[in-house]
Write an enzyme that holds these catalytic residues in place. Structure first.
Site, PDB file in Angstrom:
ATOM      1  N   GLU A   1      13.562  95.445  17.059  1.00 23.31           N
ATOM      2  CA  GLU A   1      14.441  96.243  16.207  1.00 23.31           C
ATOM      3  C   GLU A   1      14.316  95.657  14.722  1.00 23.31           C
ATOM      4  O   GLU A   1      14.763  96.302  13.751  1.00 23.31           O
ATOM      5  CB  GLU A   1      15.749  96.485  16.631  1.00 23.31           C
ATOM      6  CG  GLU A   1      16.479  95.194  16.595  1.00 23.31           C
ATOM      7  CD  GLU A   1      16.485  94.167  17.651  1.00 23.31           C
ATOM      8  OE1 GLU A   1      15.445  94.253  18.299  1.00 23.31           O
ATOM      9  OE2 GLU A   1      17.092  92.955  17.514  1.00 23.31           O
TER      10      GLU A   1
ATOM     11  N   ILE B   1      14.487  84.727  17.742  1.00 21.22           N
ATOM     12  CA  ILE B   1      15.762  83.871  17.095  1.00 21.22           C
ATOM     13  C   ILE B   1      16.501  83.367  18.171  1.00 21.22           C
ATOM     14  O   ILE B   1      17.028  83.951  18.880  1.00 21.22           O
ATOM     15  CB  ILE B   1      16.378  85.144  16.196  1.00 21.22           C
ATOM     16  CG1 ILE B   1      15.530  85.703  15.103  1.00 21.22           C
ATOM     17  CG2 ILE B   1      17.734  84.242  15.648  1.00 21.22           C
ATOM     18  CD1 ILE B   1      16.167  86.820  14.635  1.00 21.22           C
ATOM     19  N   ARG B   2      16.387  82.042  18.260  1.00 20.96           N
ATOM     20  CA  ARG B   2      17.218  81.248  19.368  1.00 20.96           C
ATOM     21  C   ARG B   2      16.975  81.970  20.553  1.00 20.96           C
ATOM     22  O   ARG B   2      17.912  82.370  21.372  1.00 20.96           O
ATOM     23  CB  ARG B   2      18.660  81.015  19.044  1.00 20.96           C
ATOM     24  CG  ARG B   2      18.943  80.498  17.639  1.00 20.96           C
ATOM     25  CD  ARG B   2      20.448  80.100  17.271  1.00 20.96           C
ATOM     26  NE  ARG B   2      21.070  79.349  18.482  1.00 20.96           N
ATOM     27  CZ  ARG B   2      22.354  79.566  19.014  1.00 20.96           C
ATOM     28  NH1 ARG B   2      22.843  80.651  18.627  1.00 20.96           N
ATOM     29  NH2 ARG B   2      22.680  78.548  19.928  1.00 20.96           N
TER      30      ARG B   2
ATOM     31  N   HIS C   1      12.684  90.455  19.128  1.00 23.71           N
ATOM     32  CA  HIS C   1      13.479  91.493  18.487  1.00 23.71           C
ATOM     33  C   HIS C   1      12.498  92.388  17.694  1.00 23.71           C
ATOM     34  O   HIS C   1      12.587  92.722  16.512  1.00 23.71           O
ATOM     35  CB  HIS C   1      14.346  90.797  17.271  1.00 23.71           C
ATOM     36  CG  HIS C   1      15.731  90.012  17.751  1.00 23.71           C
ATOM     37  ND1 HIS C   1      16.747  90.608  18.073  1.00 23.71           N
ATOM     38  CD2 HIS C   1      15.697  88.487  18.144  1.00 23.71           C
ATOM     39  CE1 HIS C   1      17.716  89.526  18.457  1.00 23.71           C
ATOM     40  NE2 HIS C   1      17.101  88.293  18.554  1.00 23.71           N
TER      41      HIS C   1
ATOM     42  N   GLY D   1      22.175  88.930  19.872  1.00 20.09           N
ATOM     43  CA  GLY D   1      23.352  88.518  19.356  1.00 20.09           C
ATOM     44  C   GLY D   1      23.664  87.069  20.045  1.00 20.09           C
ATOM     45  O   GLY D   1      23.015  86.501  20.117  1.00 20.09           O
ATOM     46  N   GLU D   2      24.900  87.297  20.245  1.00 20.39           N
ATOM     47  CA  GLU D   2      25.216  85.976  21.218  1.00 20.39           C
ATOM     48  C   GLU D   2      25.747  86.527  22.854  1.00 20.39           C
ATOM     49  O   GLU D   2      26.764  87.341  22.809  1.00 20.39           O
ATOM     50  CB  GLU D   2      26.455  85.289  20.381  1.00 20.39           C
ATOM     51  CG  GLU D   2      26.841  83.966  21.008  1.00 20.39           C
ATOM     52  CD  GLU D   2      26.062  83.162  21.195  1.00 20.39           C
ATOM     53  OE1 GLU D   2      25.167  82.709  20.577  1.00 20.39           O
ATOM     54  OE2 GLU D   2      25.935  82.599  22.409  1.00 20.39           O
ATOM     55  N   SER D   3      25.116  86.069  23.583  1.00 23.14           N
ATOM     56  CA  SER D   3      25.358  86.549  24.862  1.00 23.14           C
ATOM     57  C   SER D   3      26.582  86.336  25.422  1.00 23.14           C
ATOM     58  O   SER D   3      27.296  87.285  26.022  1.00 23.14           O
ATOM     59  CB  SER D   3      24.410  86.227  25.948  1.00 23.14           C
ATOM     60  OG  SER D   3      24.107  84.962  26.030  1.00 23.14           O
TER      61      SER D   3
ATOM     62  N   CYS E   1      16.732  90.030  23.760  1.00 23.97           N
ATOM     63  CA  CYS E   1      17.360  88.664  23.402  1.00 23.97           C
ATOM     64  C   CYS E   1      18.590  88.449  24.131  1.00 23.97           C
ATOM     65  O   CYS E   1      18.495  88.408  25.612  1.00 23.97           O
ATOM     66  CB  CYS E   1      17.471  88.465  22.081  1.00 23.97           C
ATOM     67  SG  CYS E   1      17.356  86.846  21.556  1.00 23.97           S
TER      68      CYS E   1
HETATM   69  N1  GLN Z   1      20.912  82.327  21.639  1.00 26.41           N
HETATM   70  C1  GLN Z   1      21.636  83.640  22.012  1.00 26.41           C
HETATM   71  C2  GLN Z   1      22.109  83.712  23.292  1.00 26.41           C
HETATM   72  O1  GLN Z   1      22.124  82.855  24.114  1.00 26.41           O
HETATM   73  C3  GLN Z   1      20.630  84.902  21.867  1.00 26.41           C
HETATM   74  C4  GLN Z   1      19.927  85.131  20.553  1.00 26.41           C
HETATM   75  C5  GLN Z   1      19.593  86.488  20.197  1.00 26.41           C
HETATM   76  O2  GLN Z   1      20.103  87.264  20.629  1.00 26.41           O
HETATM   77  N2  GLN Z   1      18.956  86.262  18.873  1.00 26.41           N
HETATM   78  O3  GLN Z   1      22.818  84.484  23.724  1.00 26.41           O
END
Ligand code: GLN
Length: 197
Positions: free
Chosen positions: A171, A133-134, A169, A46-48, A78
């Protein structure tokens, strides 16, 4: 087994499905007491920064650290990898520090925000199709951290005892081997605990 999935932000639903597909019970975790009866835990992507802020607001940072430090097996994917680590290369954010590693966030740049690659993983008999993903990658790690897989020489799957962290990922694919690895770690823990009964 009861497998907790930290459900503050990110793709926790896909992790719940992966746990269910393996015949185990996924448990959404938002409150400290929900950690008490788990056999293992997943920290999703997600977004850490968002997950870290919410975990702080919900009073979860210390309980998470305590449970993981006392042996709760954990899989971070991630953003989850970032959360488990001790530091990031680009500043400060809430992290658990249960993985002796510093993580570079968004390590593959803006042009290449998402990509897939087949990666060899130590202990797996065929490569994983890894969805990035990112994605972060490990910039530095301590001696106790075992590298399970790398891309261009940079670790993207690591393990330190019962802490498993991967940049991508699983999942989002049908490949359940990392979730299976978590469940096997939880199984060993149960056997170990039982020996003291
Ligand atoms: N770029 C996100 C972060 O820095 C991580 C991306 C992801 O979990 N797919 O938190």
């Amino acid at each position: 087994m009861r497998i907790g999935v930290l459900a503050l932000q990110g793709d926790f639903r896909e992790h719940k499905q992966a746990v269910e597909a393996l015949g185990h019970e996924p448990v959404e975790v938002r409150l400290p007491e929900e950690l008490d009866t788990l056999d293992a835990l997943v920290v999703p992507g997600g977004e850490s920064t968002a997950i870290g802020k919410l975990a702080t607001m919900y009073g979860l940072i210390e309980p998470l650290q305590k449970h993981i430090q006392s042996g709760l097996p954990v899989l971070g994917t991630c953003a989850g990898m970032i959360l488990l680590a001790a530091g990031v290369t680009d500043g400060e954010q809430s992290q658990l520090g249960v993985l002796d590693a510093v993580v570079e966030r968004n390590a593959y740049g803006r042009q290449n925000e998402s990509f897939e690659a087949d990666i060899e993983i130590r202990g797996f008999d065929r490569p994983v199709r890894a969805v990035f993903i990112r994605a972060p990658r490990i910039a530095a790690h301590g001696e106790g951290v075992e590298v399970l897989g790398s891309v261009d020489g940079h670790p993207v799957a690591v393990r330190q005892g019962h802490v498993l962290a991967i940049s991508f990922h699983p999942e989002l694919t049908e490949d359940r081997r990392f979730h299976q690895m978590l469940i096997e770690m939880a199984g060993r823990k149960t056997v170990g605990d039982g020996a003291h009964d």
